[in-house]
Design a protein around this motif. Structure first.
Motif, short mmCIF file in Angstrom:
data_model
loop_
_atom_site.label_atom_id
_atom_site.label_comp_id
_atom_site.label_asym_id
_atom_site.label_seq_id
_atom_site.Cartn_x
_atom_site.Cartn_y
_atom_site.Cartn_z
N ASN A 77 0.81 -1.22 0.00
CA ASN A 77 0.00 0.00 0.00
C ASN A 77 0.84 1.27 0.00
N PHE A 78 1.87 1.30 0.86
CA PHE A 78 2.63 2.55 1.01
C PHE A 78 4.12 2.27 1.14
N ALA A 99 6.54 2.51 -8.19
CA ALA A 99 5.14 2.93 -8.41
C ALA A 99 4.22 2.57 -7.25
N ILE A 100 4.77 2.55 -6.05
CA ILE A 100 3.96 2.32 -4.83
C ILE A 100 3.66 3.69 -4.21
N PRO A 101 2.41 3.96 -3.77
CA PRO A 101 2.12 5.25 -3.13
C PRO A 101 3.20 5.59 -2.10
N TYR A 102 3.73 6.81 -2.21
CA TYR A 102 5.04 7.13 -1.63
C TYR A 102 4.98 8.27 -0.63
N LEU A 103 5.58 8.03 0.55
CA LEU A 103 5.70 9.05 1.59
C LEU A 103 7.18 9.28 1.86
N ALA A 127 -4.37 1.13 8.66
CA ALA A 127 -4.34 2.07 7.54
C ALA A 127 -3.57 1.48 6.36
N HIS B 5 -6.94 0.98 -2.26
CA HIS B 5 -5.52 0.62 -2.23
C HIS B 5 -4.65 1.64 -1.53
N GLN B 6 -4.99 2.95 -1.65
CA GLN B 6 -4.05 3.96 -1.20
C GLN B 6 -4.70 5.12 -0.45
N SER B 7 -5.89 4.88 0.10
CA SER B 7 -6.59 5.97 0.80
C SER B 7 -6.88 5.61 2.25
N TRP B 8 -7.06 6.64 3.04
CA TRP B 8 -7.43 6.49 4.45
C TRP B 8 -8.75 7.21 4.70
N GLU B 114 1.09 15.88 2.71
CA GLU B 114 1.71 14.68 3.30
C GLU B 114 1.70 14.82 4.82
N LEU B 118 -0.60 12.53 7.49
CA LEU B 118 0.05 11.74 8.54
C LEU B 118 -0.36 12.25 9.93
N ILE B 186 -2.83 8.93 -0.67
CA ILE B 186 -1.39 9.09 -0.86
C ILE B 186 -1.06 8.74 -2.31
N GLY B 187 -0.34 9.63 -2.99
CA GLY B 187 -0.08 9.44 -4.41
C GLY B 187 1.14 8.60 -4.73
N ARG B 188 1.11 8.02 -5.93
CA ARG B 188 2.31 7.35 -6.45
C ARG B 188 3.11 8.38 -7.24
N HIS B 327 -0.56 14.42 -3.08
CA HIS B 327 -1.30 13.82 -1.97
C HIS B 327 -2.58 14.63 -1.75
#
Lengths: 333, 333
Positions: A77-78, A99-103, A127, B5-8, B114, B118, B186-188, B327
């Motif tokens: 996921n992240f 290409a994974i959602p990135y922090l 999460a 897949h990538q949201s909270w 971001e 968080l 959260i974006g890729r 994001h």
């Protein structure tokens, strides 16, 4: 869950289901060579710059960790990652490939544990199902950026440390086999006025001590709770200062459990000056050596306290001292 | 809680109990001058470098936000911050002054959201009582680092954007009065091959569209769910490209709700070229103007999609294109 002022207890015990460590040639000849998944033959990895080589190294560590977890990158996921390059380009360019959602995170050499703490936090709070966290550094890329290009052959003082060339990565999940992340303490920035970029161990030691004391206070424990407490990259000078500070503050810190990743990574006959440093120091030693020892049953409870010197060449040139931070994560088998 | 897949989804709806925006003189003459808490008289703030001036500006924003929340800095558990300077020294040096346990982040101009995502995550999972999150940029410091010192008077192409001088900060808590953070995506990293640092809006537009599409998909909603959807700093060129991409992907994006912080911040007679950019663009417009509109009842549901161009001068010189990320955070009153 918040515990005390600055710590988290992870009641669900997020699992490190896989981890991987990549090292350069100097690391491959070091004391922990058997704990690297991949040792590269040279500093270039087939690239035309050290910066690109570091990116490839980080991608290798991430891909290997995902592969060892029997996952595809689409399952993750992240992705947390940090490094020493300006604008953490190593991490961001690896995030482009993955290409994974990135922090993106930055805590200098404390990035490894900042990422692990936040990754565990996401798993704990449901999460994320799977989180990848990583950190990297490259000796020649870091020296060029922070001090002098290695090609110049500038003489280094004995307090200097050797930036580790390598990358470490870990995949966390709700459950599975592997070491569990049980708590974390996020450090405050501490600056005792040291401004010499060739003596970051001394600058970072008070931050490490501050975070370890906060960890003990928040959790109501002492050093004997752990089989091993390893700071990130204090190396020889910083380790001695940390020991002296614990004595001064009347904190019991038995010598046989207190160590430092920068003291462990190289063998004594290697010219590493004071010992290892860099984001990859705590990342590769933790995600390679220490977790391997846990999996073998040699260690049951450890605390990794990654230390970061938060200066830049600009802040140094503008006569600023070095603000430092340390983040602690406890791992249990 | 993970959604898609990538949201909270933040079920507890963490509250932004206070926020503050600081702007420089150019911003003080802009379209949103009434929404700044502090407008500085010059670019120096009494300091001898632009980097130090940016740090003071960020400290002003953080202190004002803490003050408006009727808190002391000792009450805050964690501090997220990011900026554009190498090794995010603005954030790290402000963290030294604030002495709040510190988590440094880097997503270039996406850092504002971001940090907010968080921070909300920590409140949601009861890992913090109070979290401070902030982001900053300084026109002269950023231009010097990424392009040319402003003193050179280099001619800029019409696609160039104006880096906002300012800082924005917000304090989040479990409950209280104020806008609520309800979800985040959260974006890729997306890179369409653009390498011109004077055209980052075009480079970032596909990342913004990718994240907005993921947000709609993960949450099962469309654009009409919101009163306003504001990207961070696509400015004129990037905004037009984003609109074209939505059309191409057959995503409904009504013109009257889709805007950009970089299009809002300056007035039309100011020579800002394509519009605003920089970490402070989305941070000051969101934490000042947009939240003020929500508090006045003019807006009920907004989505802020902060966009970041993750290049460095080194990656540019090494002929790399610009990886971008975005994001999204939804806020409801």
């Amino acid at each position: 869950m918040l515990k005390g002022h600055q710590s988290w207890i992870f009641e669900s015990k997020p699992t490190i289901i896989s981890s991987a460590a990549v090292g350069g040639p100097f690391e491959g000849n070091g004391a922990l060579s058997n704990d690297f998944d991949i040792i590269t033959e040279d500093l270039w990895l087939g690239q035309d710059s050290y910066e690109k080589a570091e990116k490839v190294m980080l991608e290798h560590a991430c891909n290997r960790a995902i592969e060892k977890a029997n996952l595809q990158k689409e399952d993750i996921n992240f992705f947390f990652s940090g490094d020493l390059m300006n604008q953490i380009i190593t991490s961001s360019f690896a995030a482009r490939t993955l290409a994974i959602p990135y922090l993106g995170i930055f805590g200098a050499c404390s990035s490894s544990m900042e990422g692990l703490a936040l990754a565990a936090q996401l798993i704990e709070s449901k999460a994320a199902k799977y989180v990848l966290t990583s950190a990297s550094s490259h000796n020649a890329a870091a020296e060029k950026q922070f001090r002098y290009p290695t090609d110049y052959g500038v003489q280094r003082p004995p307090t200097a440390q050797w930036t580790v060339t390598g990358a470490g990565a870990a995949v966390l999940a709700e459950s599975g086999n592997g070491p569990k992340v049980t708590s974390a303490t996020i450090g405050r920035v501490v600056d005792m006025g040291i401004s010499d970029p060739y003596n970051v161990g001394a600058a970072m030691a008070p931050a490490a001590v501050d975070t370890i004391e906060a960890h003990f206070r928040d959790l109501g424990i002492d050093a004997t709770h752990y089989d091993l407490i390893a700071t990130g990259d204090l190396a020889k000078v910083g380790h001695e200062i940390a020991n002296a500070l614990f004595k001064k503050h009347k904190i019991n810190m038995p010598e046989d459990i207190f160590t430092d990743c920068g003291l462990l990574i190289y063998s004594k006959d290697q010219p590493s000056f004071c010992g290892g440093s860099g984001c990859a120091c705590s990342a590769t030693v933790t995600y390679g050596h220490l977790l391997n020892r846990m999996r073998k049953g040699e260690l049951k409870k450890i605390l990794v306290v990654a230390t970061g010197a938060l200066m830049s060449p600009i802040s140094f040139q503008q006569k600023e001292s070095i603000p430092c931070v340390a983040h602690a994560v406890s791992i249990e088998m």
